[in-house]
Design an enzyme around this catalytic site. Structure first.
Site, PDB file in Angstrom:
ATOM      1  CE  LYS A   8      -7.752  -3.007   6.055  1.00 58.38           C
ATOM      2  NZ  LYS A   8      -7.859  -1.539   6.157  1.00 58.38           N
ATOM      3  CG  ASP A  17     -11.200  -1.629   4.426  1.00 56.58           C
ATOM      4  OD1 ASP A  17     -11.474  -2.262   5.461  1.00 56.58           O
ATOM      5  OD2 ASP A  17     -10.168  -0.946   4.333  1.00 56.58           O
ATOM      6  N   GLY A  49      -4.240  -4.911   5.565  1.00 54.85           N
ATOM      7  CA  GLY A  49      -3.286  -4.721   6.647  1.00 54.85           C
ATOM      8  C   GLY A  49      -3.591  -3.477   7.466  1.00 54.85           C
ATOM      9  CD  GLU A  79      -9.250  -1.258   0.328  1.00 54.50           C
ATOM     10  OE1 GLU A  79      -9.259  -1.580   1.527  1.00 54.50           O
ATOM     11  OE2 GLU A  79      -8.213  -1.227  -0.372  1.00 54.50           O
ATOM     12  CB  SER A 128      -0.911  -0.007   1.222  1.00 54.06           C
ATOM     13  OG  SER A 128      -1.739   1.126   1.246  1.00 54.06           O
ATOM     14  CG  ASN A 147      -8.494   4.668   3.449  1.00 56.67           C
ATOM     15  OD1 ASN A 147      -7.335   4.829   3.066  1.00 56.67           O
ATOM     16  ND2 ASN A 147      -8.873   3.556   4.042  1.00 56.67           N
ATOM     17  CE  LYS A 207      -4.485  -0.449   0.041  1.00 52.27           C
ATOM     18  NZ  LYS A 207      -5.325  -1.037   1.103  1.00 52.27           N
ATOM     19  CG  LEU A 208      -1.399   3.895  -6.673  1.00 51.22           C
ATOM     20  CD1 LEU A 208      -1.532   4.743  -7.936  1.00 51.22           C
ATOM     21  CD2 LEU A 208       0.012   3.958  -6.115  1.00 51.22           C
ATOM     22  CE  LYS A 209      -4.152   3.339   2.356  1.00 53.17           C
ATOM     23  NZ  LYS A 209      -5.343   2.732   2.988  1.00 53.17           N
ATOM     24  CG  ASP A 218      -7.906   2.049   0.494  1.00 51.69           C
ATOM     25  OD1 ASP A 218      -9.117   2.344   0.561  1.00 51.69           O
ATOM     26  OD2 ASP A 218      -7.245   1.663   1.472  1.00 51.69           O
TER      27      ASP A 218
END
Length: 367
Positions: free
Chosen positions: A262, A238, A290, A213, A135, A190, A161-163, A188
């Site tokens: 998770k 998620d 994670g 995500e 990530s 968030n 994985k790119l935030k 992702d």
């Protein structure tokens, strides 16, 4: 097996580099470890709650309080308890899944150490190594991002994985895709977007992403279902997935076609296995997320990710991704994979000197 007491250990571990997401920037990892002592053995649990209630309503000090005042006493009052019995014993307490998961993990580890059984075999693992993704946090510039991705690919990571967040999404994804070609790539969010951003998020479709995500708030299951009909990039949930029940509801509504499991978020590894089994039955791929775990939580995550339904590389990086020194023997990437521990219980244990060096406080809870 009788639980005689539980040690709560607060630790603080500096990160090798700041890690930025839409929730903020972390420079260290404050965590809560549990040492579960029984009449047969000892086991270790790790609570994945963060220092502040940003990713989740749970946070380290709140988890410690819930464990100290409610959860541990409920387990201590049981004449005997095993791993599967923890969730049942703690069921009267609403929420606090991360705290419950840590206690279940510690009890399971103690039980399996005493019985001479590995954590992975107990969960139903079918592989002896798992593929690893990494990530990548939000960067200050595109060149810095490209340098970071280049470094991770050079280390052997199989998926990036790119935030992302508003203002840092299309351009970084395009830059990585153009620079690195057909590398496995996902993003992702968030919870940083709303359904009003659907047309903008559709601009990610041409980049052939594995998934996007959790773009919306964790409660907005219907919004995710609407988005899934408006974009071609697969939607992965998620934060919205807190149990096998919520996973089943999300799948029935069409809110996602992939799930990030998770264990701490869903209340433990046994509930995580239920979600895995549900997804396998419905042909839905899963992967293991994670939470900046130490070697203890990392060992358990690797064991989980070795189950057959985990067909996508998870956020299970080598120890040096976040820590210059781990509290266990380090997990080292080997050709893009990590080996599944085969020892009794978790198959790893803390190194006393390393653990003591990062310990902030300890507390003993007994009957």
């Amino acid at each position: 097996m009788k639980i005689t007491g539980v040690e709560l250990r607060h630790i603080a571990m500096p990160l090798v580099a700041p890690f930025r997401t839409s929730f903020g920037t972390a420079t260290s990892r404050e965590a809560l470890l549990l040492r579960v002592v029984t009449d047969e053995s000892e086991g270790w649990g790790e609570c994945v709650a963060m220092a502040q209630p940003l990713y989740s309503s749970e946070y380290v000090d709140g988890a410690a309080d819930a464990l100290r005042r409610f959860l541990i006493p409920m387990i201590l009052n049981q004449p005997e308890v095993d791993g599967p019995g923890v969730a049942e014993a703690l069921a009267p307490v609403q929420g606090h899944r991360m705290a419950k998961a840590a206690l279940e993990m510690g009890v399971l580890d103690a039980e399996l150490r005493a019985a001479g059984r590995p954590f992975a075999r107990e969960l139903g693992a079918t592989r002896d190594r798992v593929p690893c993704g990494v990530s990548v946090g939000i960067m200050d510039s595109i060149p810095a991002l490209l340098d970071a991705v280049d470094d991770y690919l050079g280390q052997g990571y199989q998926r990036i994985k790119l935030k992302i967040e508003p203002g840092w999404d299309i351009m970084p994804v395009q830059a990585v895709r153009e620079r690195f070609g057909d590398v496995l790539l996902q993003v992702d969010a968030n919870t940083a977007y709303t359904l009003a951003d659907a047309r903008h998020l559709a601009k990610l479709d041409p980049f052939d992403l594995l998934l996007i995500e959790q773009p919306f708030d964790e409660l907005d299951i219907v919004g995710h279902a609407d988005l899934a009909r408006l974009i071609s990039t697969p939607v992965c949930l998620d934060e919205s997935i807190t149990s096998a029940q919520t996973a089943a509801a999300a799948l029935r509504l069409g809110a996602c076609s992939i799930i990030n499991i998770k264990p701490g978020r869903v209340g433990g590894y046994l509930e995580a296995r239920k979600i895995h089994d549900l997804c396998v039955a419905n042909g839905v791929p899963v992967w293991c997320g994670g939470m900046l775990e130490t070697g203890l939580g990392r060992a358990a995550n690797i064991a989980l990710a070795a189950l057959p339904g985990f067909v996508l590389p998870g956020d299970i990086s080598g120890s040096n991704r976040f820590y210059s020194t781990d509290i266990t023997a380090p997990f080292i990437l080997d050709d893009g994979y990590l080996r599944v521990p085969t020892g009794h219980g978790l198959g790893v244990e803390p190194i006393a000197d390393e653990l003591n060096a990062v310990t902030v406080a300890t507390e003993w809870v007994s009957a």
